[in-house]
Design an enzyme around this catalytic site. Sequence first.
Site, mmCIF file in Angstrom:
data_model
loop_
_atom_site.group_PDB
_atom_site.id
_atom_site.type_symbol
_atom_site.label_atom_id
_atom_site.label_comp_id
_atom_site.label_asym_id
_atom_site.label_seq_id
_atom_site.Cartn_x
_atom_site.Cartn_y
_atom_site.Cartn_z
ATOM 1 N N LYS A 233 1.149 -1.108 0.362
ATOM 2 C CA LYS A 233 0.051 -0.115 -0.065
ATOM 3 C C LYS A 233 0.954 1.324 0.241
ATOM 4 O O LYS A 233 0.181 1.819 -0.271
ATOM 5 C CB LYS A 233 -1.266 -0.292 1.367
ATOM 6 C CG LYS A 233 -1.749 -0.921 1.101
ATOM 7 C CD LYS A 233 -2.659 -1.191 2.502
ATOM 8 C CE LYS A 233 -3.749 -0.432 2.356
ATOM 9 N NZ LYS A 233 -4.660 -0.848 3.206
ATOM 10 N N ASP B 167 -9.914 4.037 1.812
ATOM 11 C CA ASP B 167 -10.480 3.839 3.782
ATOM 12 C C ASP B 167 -10.611 4.615 4.218
ATOM 13 O O ASP B 167 -11.419 4.483 4.789
ATOM 14 C CB ASP B 167 -8.312 3.036 4.038
ATOM 15 C CG ASP B 167 -7.898 1.922 3.751
ATOM 16 O OD1 ASP B 167 -9.271 0.807 2.901
ATOM 17 O OD2 ASP B 167 -7.387 1.680 3.795
#
Length: 282
Positions: free
Chosen positions: A75, A112
Site C-alpha cells: 500500500k 479507506d
Amino acid sequence: MDDQPQASRHVPIAGVIGWPIAHSRSPILHGHWLKRYGIAGHYIPVPVAPEDLAEVLRAMPRMGFVGANVTIPHKESVLALADVVTDRAALIGAANTLIFRPDGKIHADNTDGYGFIANIRQHQPDWVPDLGPAAVIGAGGAARAVVASLLESGVTELRITNRTRIRAEQIRSEFGAKVVVYDWAEAGNMLDGAMTVVNATSMGMEGKPALRIPLDALAPGTLATDLVYTPLMTPFLEEAQARGCHIVDGLGMLLHQAAPGFERWFGRRPEVDDELRRAVLA
C-alpha cells in the site's frame, strides 16, 4: 474478417494485489456485485512478491486490467510507482485503489477513510463528529486513513495513542494541532470525555493479542467502532456495548471502501447492503 462484437473483446479485469493474497475477501465482494448487476467483468486475486511489484504493475494494463485494489505489503510502495496520486492518498501515505487509465498512466487513490465514514453513517446515521473529542487507538496505515477522515468530517480534537509513541507523534506533526498524543500507558485516560472511539489496531483479531486497554472511561452514548472484522463482535465492541455505547463493526469499512473502485472499473455504483454482508461473511 473478425465479426466479433466490440464489447466482447474488452471484458474489464480488476483484481487485488498483495503478498500473501489468498485470505482476501475482495474477490467474493466484487464477484457478488458483478453477478448482481450482470456485468461482464472479472475480479481476481493477484499474488505479487515485493520485488516484482513494479514489473507487474506496468504489465497489468497491457493484460486487460482496468485497475486493482492494493493490500499488505504494497500500500505504501505503490505510491512511488503511480503516475498520479490523489491528495488523500498522499496525505495518508498509502493507496488501496489503482485505476489504469487508457493512456497507460497509473492513478493511485485511498478510499479507506471514505469506507470508514460511510460505514459509520450507514449504521449510526445520528453520529455527530464534533459532539466531543475522538480517540484513535493505533497509528499504522489504517489509523492514518481514519485520522484523515475524522478531521475532514469535523472532529475538533483527535486523541491518539500507539504502543510506539513516535508513530503517533508523526501523525500529529503531519495532521496538525487538533491531534493530541497520549502515552500508551495513559490510553484509558484518553477515552475520558471522548464521543467517538476507534480501535485501529489488529489487537482483538482472531490469532492476535487482545486489546488490553481499560475501558472504564467509556461513556454511554459514545460511538465505538473497530476496524477488525474477524470476529465481527470483538471483545472491545462487546465491552463498549455493555457500557451503553453505540457500536459499529469493522466489516462495513471493507465493503464501503470497495465501492468507488468498482464504480470506476466497471461503470456502476454498487450497493452496500445486508445481502452483500451475508455473501462476504459466508
